[in-house]
Motif scaffolding. Structure first.
Motif, PDB file in Angstrom:
ATOM      1  N   LEU A 124     -51.948 -16.052 -48.302  1.00 23.51           N
ATOM      2  CA  LEU A 124     -51.615 -14.842 -49.057  1.00 23.51           C
ATOM      3  C   LEU A 124     -51.107 -15.152 -50.458  1.00 23.51           C
ATOM      4  O   LEU A 124     -50.788 -14.243 -51.219  1.00 23.51           O
ATOM      5  N   GLY A 125     -51.011 -16.433 -50.784  1.00 27.81           N
ATOM      6  CA  GLY A 125     -50.526 -16.809 -52.102  1.00 27.81           C
ATOM      7  C   GLY A 125     -49.034 -16.621 -52.268  1.00 27.81           C
ATOM      8  O   GLY A 125     -48.527 -16.479 -53.394  1.00 27.81           O
ATOM      9  N   ILE A 126     -48.299 -16.627 -51.151  1.00 31.27           N
ATOM     10  CA  ILE A 126     -46.844 -16.471 -51.182  1.00 31.27           C
ATOM     11  C   ILE A 126     -46.214 -17.848 -51.303  1.00 31.27           C
ATOM     12  O   ILE A 126     -46.311 -18.673 -50.387  1.00 31.27           O
ATOM     13  N   SER A 127     -45.570 -18.106 -52.442  1.00 26.05           N
ATOM     14  CA  SER A 127     -45.077 -19.461 -52.716  1.00 26.05           C
ATOM     15  C   SER A 127     -43.560 -19.552 -52.870  1.00 26.05           C
ATOM     16  O   SER A 127     -43.011 -20.652 -52.884  1.00 26.05           O
ATOM     17  N   ASP A 128     -42.869 -18.427 -52.998  1.00 17.89           N
ATOM     18  CA  ASP A 128     -41.421 -18.462 -53.221  1.00 17.89           C
ATOM     19  C   ASP A 128     -40.620 -18.187 -51.961  1.00 17.89           C
ATOM     20  O   ASP A 128     -39.412 -17.966 -52.029  1.00 17.89           O
ATOM     21  N   SER A 129     -41.273 -18.190 -50.803  1.00 20.24           N
ATOM     22  CA  SER A 129     -40.611 -17.850 -49.544  1.00 20.24           C
ATOM     23  C   SER A 129     -40.580 -19.052 -48.604  1.00 20.24           C
ATOM     24  O   SER A 129     -41.428 -19.942 -48.696  1.00 20.24           O
ATOM     25  N   GLY A 130     -39.613 -19.080 -47.706  1.00 22.48           N
ATOM     26  CA  GLY A 130     -39.515 -20.170 -46.750  1.00 22.48           C
ATOM     27  C   GLY A 130     -38.462 -19.879 -45.696  1.00 22.48           C
ATOM     28  O   GLY A 130     -37.735 -18.884 -45.769  1.00 22.48           O
ATOM     29  N   TRP A 131     -38.367 -20.799 -44.725  1.00 21.48           N
ATOM     30  CA  TRP A 131     -37.494 -20.584 -43.573  1.00 21.48           C
ATOM     31  C   TRP A 131     -36.171 -21.337 -43.664  1.00 21.48           C
ATOM     32  O   TRP A 131     -35.378 -21.314 -42.713  1.00 21.48           O
ATOM     33  N   SER A 132     -35.924 -22.011 -44.769  1.00 20.35           N
ATOM     34  CA  SER A 132     -34.661 -22.736 -44.927  1.00 20.35           C
ATOM     35  C   SER A 132     -34.339 -22.878 -46.406  1.00 20.35           C
ATOM     36  O   SER A 132     -35.215 -22.728 -47.266  1.00 20.35           O
ATOM     37  N   PHE A 133     -33.078 -23.177 -46.709  1.00 19.90           N
ATOM     38  CA  PHE A 133     -32.650 -23.303 -48.096  1.00 19.90           C
ATOM     39  C   PHE A 133     -33.386 -24.410 -48.833  1.00 19.90           C
ATOM     40  O   PHE A 133     -33.640 -24.305 -50.033  1.00 19.90           O
ATOM     41  N   ASN A 134     -33.738 -25.481 -48.118  1.00 18.76           N
ATOM     42  CA  ASN A 134     -34.364 -26.620 -48.794  1.00 18.76           C
ATOM     43  C   ASN A 134     -35.862 -26.460 -48.989  1.00 18.76           C
ATOM     44  O   ASN A 134     -36.517 -27.354 -49.519  1.00 18.76           O
ATOM     45  N   THR A 135     -36.434 -25.318 -48.562  1.00 20.05           N
ATOM     46  CA  THR A 135     -37.865 -25.092 -48.779  1.00 20.05           C
ATOM     47  C   THR A 135     -38.115 -23.987 -49.811  1.00 20.05           C
ATOM     48  O   THR A 135     -39.260 -23.582 -50.007  1.00 20.05           O
ATOM     49  N   VAL A 136     -37.058 -23.499 -50.433  1.00 19.11           N
ATOM     50  CA  VAL A 136     -37.191 -22.479 -51.480  1.00 19.11           C
ATOM     51  C   VAL A 136     -36.453 -22.949 -52.727  1.00 19.11           C
ATOM     52  O   VAL A 136     -35.680 -23.913 -52.690  1.00 19.11           O
ATOM     53  N   ASP A 137     -36.708 -22.270 -53.833  1.00 19.67           N
ATOM     54  CA  ASP A 137     -35.972 -22.533 -55.073  1.00 19.67           C
ATOM     55  C   ASP A 137     -34.643 -21.802 -54.968  1.00 19.67           C
ATOM     56  O   ASP A 137     -34.565 -20.585 -55.199  1.00 19.67           O
ATOM     57  N   PHE A 138     -33.596 -22.540 -54.638  1.00 16.06           N
ATOM     58  CA  PHE A 138     -32.316 -21.899 -54.346  1.00 16.06           C
ATOM     59  C   PHE A 138     -31.711 -21.230 -55.579  1.00 16.06           C
ATOM     60  O   PHE A 138     -30.864 -20.341 -55.452  1.00 16.06           O
ATOM     61  N   SER A 139     -32.154 -21.609 -56.768  1.00 16.41           N
ATOM     62  CA  SER A 139     -31.634 -20.971 -57.982  1.00 16.41           C
ATOM     63  C   SER A 139     -32.037 -19.492 -58.049  1.00 16.41           C
ATOM     64  O   SER A 139     -31.430 -18.711 -58.781  1.00 16.41           O
ATOM     65  N   LYS A 140     -33.062 -19.110 -57.271  1.00 15.89           N
ATOM     66  CA  LYS A 140     -33.510 -17.716 -57.244  1.00 15.89           C
ATOM     67  C   LYS A 140     -32.818 -16.909 -56.146  1.00 15.89           C
ATOM     68  O   LYS A 140     -33.080 -15.708 -55.993  1.00 15.89           O
ATOM     69  N   HIS A 141     -31.962 -17.552 -55.366  1.00 17.50           N
ATOM     70  CA  HIS A 141     -31.338 -16.909 -54.210  1.00 17.50           C
ATOM     71  C   HIS A 141     -30.154 -16.046 -54.641  1.00 17.50           C
ATOM     72  O   HIS A 141     -29.314 -16.455 -55.420  1.00 17.50           O
ATOM     73  N   SER A 142     -30.109 -14.852 -54.097  1.00 17.71           N
ATOM     74  CA  SER A 142     -28.994 -13.955 -54.374  1.00 17.71           C
ATOM     75  C   SER A 142     -27.735 -14.407 -53.645  1.00 17.71           C
ATOM     76  O   SER A 142     -27.797 -14.982 -52.556  1.00 17.71           O
ATOM     77  N   LYS A 143     -26.594 -14.138 -54.237  1.00 19.99           N
ATOM     78  CA  LYS A 143     -25.345 -14.193 -53.493  1.00 19.99           C
ATOM     79  C   LYS A 143     -25.384 -13.061 -52.474  1.00 19.99           C
ATOM     80  O   LYS A 143     -26.062 -12.043 -52.656  1.00 19.99           O
ATOM     81  N   LEU A 144     -24.659 -13.221 -51.388  1.00 14.28           N
ATOM     82  CA  LEU A 144     -24.474 -12.151 -50.425  1.00 14.28           C
ATOM     83  C   LEU A 144     -23.026 -11.689 -50.500  1.00 14.28           C
ATOM     84  O   LEU A 144     -22.130 -12.472 -50.830  1.00 14.28           O
ATOM     85  N   TYR A 145     -22.799 -10.427 -50.167  1.00 13.71           N
ATOM     86  CA  TYR A 145     -21.475  -9.846 -50.348  1.00 13.71           C
ATOM     87  C   TYR A 145     -20.977  -9.200 -49.062  1.00 13.71           C
ATOM     88  O   TYR A 145     -21.671  -8.400 -48.435  1.00 13.71           O
ATOM     89  N   ALA A 146     -19.745  -9.569 -48.673  1.00 13.11           N
ATOM     90  CA  ALA A 146     -19.117  -8.995 -47.490  1.00 13.11           C
ATOM     91  C   ALA A 146     -18.750  -7.534 -47.734  1.00 13.11           C
ATOM     92  O   ALA A 146     -18.738  -6.712 -46.816  1.00 13.11           O
ATOM     93  N   ASN A 147     -18.445  -7.200 -48.967  1.00 18.42           N
ATOM     94  CA  ASN A 147     -18.228  -5.833 -49.426  1.00 18.42           C
ATOM     95  C   ASN A 147     -18.425  -5.846 -50.934  1.00 18.42           C
ATOM     96  O   ASN A 147     -18.766  -6.887 -51.508  1.00 18.42           O
TER      97      ASN A 147
END
Length: 399
Positions: free
Chosen positions: A236-259
């Motif tokens: 499908l040409g999907i290149s920015d997705s993966g099943w672990s932190f070390n298989t994606v570009d972590f600089s593109k990862h959002s912070k998550l927020y508890a609130n």
């Protein structure tokens, strides 16, 4: 020839008019989403509207990192919780096409340990039962208690939920499932299974979903990330997705927020196939476009026969204690890890710490919508989430 020229000019004008109209509607939708975001209960989110031809609208709003003023865009990545399960369904059907397994095979044909409902030890559990949540396997307390592991020691200074374990307590998914489901496992209990025969009662089960991925690994001889990468993401040409932190570009990862005021520590899922796909609204939109195409008989990654199996509603009223006919209830009926509502919507919802997601397409209009957010939902946040989704509904047929 004159007729042809007039027709070509008319088509060109129609195309220009459509483009301007669509652009105007996109701006209007963006403004409407900005008004909803102004409620201020969600830090960042992204949306996409798609049809079988592609993404017709995508947008991110808010922040992927509020402290650093990093905006949340349609290319920002994060885990999407249980929407991930739909990838297990597609992967199982691909493996069936390849002759590696059959959905009605007993799961113990493919497992290194035995899984049996102790109340019905003579009735084998099948792969199809895992995929339709009728396996009789329940989610025990150990699923929540031992299923989340921190990415960094001490959570990198962010909030650590009570169920988050340090990185050195990470274990393989296979060991995790064996501990819970093998009769000699340290966390095994008879109450991890329904007192109903396999195949008879719907019971949504994250553990069963993870077990289906483990079955697939043993049937194909490939890891779940390898198999889904080769047969779903890459085609499908999907290149920015993966099943672990070390298989994606972590600089593109959002912070998550508890609130809305508190960052949540990054975490990993031990039973990762049930909710651990890290992706963006853009990549997920590409995937949803393929699902709609497959529903319409034009899919690329599965045969038409397999797509029919993916979207077939397999359950009946007697398989449920009760059923809810809400428009987006993904537990009214089940395809192969594909939720089917009573009102013609197919897709899945998802929720994990700091994450809430929706992905559905309308079987009549063939239009799909995606929403993913990076904030734990409290009461006001739930209302904002609903308002975002309703805004997408208001505009989906205009785009």
């Amino acid at each position: 020839m004159k007729k042809l020229i007039i027709l070509l000019v008319f088509n060109a004008l129609l195309y220009q008019s459509y483009g301007q109209t669509n652009d105007s509607i996109s701006k209007e939708l963006t403004q409407a989403l900005e008004q909803v975001y102004a409620q201020g209960h969600i830090i960042g989110f992204s949306v996409a509207v798609v049809n079988q031809d592609g993404i017709v609208f995508e947008k991110g709003l808010g922040y992927a990192d509020r402290k650093k003023n990093i905006v949340y865009s349609e290319n920002t990545i994060q885990n999407i919780a249980s929407i991930s399960k739909t990838f297990i369904g597609v992967a199982l059907l691909k493996a069936q096409e390849m002759g590696k397994l059959h959905l009605d095979d007993p799961i113990n044909d493919y497992l290194p340990f035995e899984v049996v409902n102790p109340h019905f030890s003579n009735i084998p559990i099948t792969i199809r039962q895992l995929a339709t949540h009728t396996s009789s396997i329940k989610d025990p307390t150990r699923y929540e208690k031992n299923g989340y592991v921190l990415k960094d020691k001490n959570g990198g200074g962010a909030k650590v939920n009570g169920n988050f374990h340090p990185p050195d307590e990470m274990m393989s998914q296979g060991v995790f499932l064996k501990n819970i489901l093998d009769k000699d496992g340290p966390w095994y209990k008879k109450k991890n299974f329904l007192k109903k025969a396999p195949g008879t009662m719907f019971e949504y089960s994250n553990i069963a979903a993870g077990l289906a991925a483990l079955v697939l690994e043993n049937a194909t001889g490939e890891s779940f990330p390898e198999f889904t990468g080769k047969h779903i993401l890459k085609p499908l040409g999907i290149s920015d997705s993966g099943w672990s932190f070390n298989t994606v570009d972590f600089s593109k990862h959002s912070k998550l927020y508890a609130n809305k005021d508190t960052e949540l520590a990054f975490y990993q899922l031990v039973n990762y196939p049930d909710g651990g796909l890290i992706t963006s609204a853009h990549d997920l939109g590409t995937y949803l476009t393929e699902l709609i195409s497959g529903y319409n008989g034009n899919g690329e990654i599965l045969t038409n026969e397999s797509y029919k199996k993916l979207f077939t509603p397999y359950l009946a009223a007697e398989n449920f204690k009760e059923r809810n006919d809400r428009v987006y209830n993904d537990e009214y009926n089940m395809g192969i890890f594909m939720g089917i509502s009573a009102q013609g919507q197919i897709g899945h919802t998802g929720g994990d710490p700091g994450v809430a997601t929706h992905m559905f397409f309308n079987t009549k209009t063939k239009i799909g919508k995606i929403l993913m957010i990076n904030t734990e939902l409290e009461k006001d946040g739930i209302e904002e989430f609903i308002d975002i989704w309703k805004t997408l509904e208001d505009f989906e047929n205009k785009l």
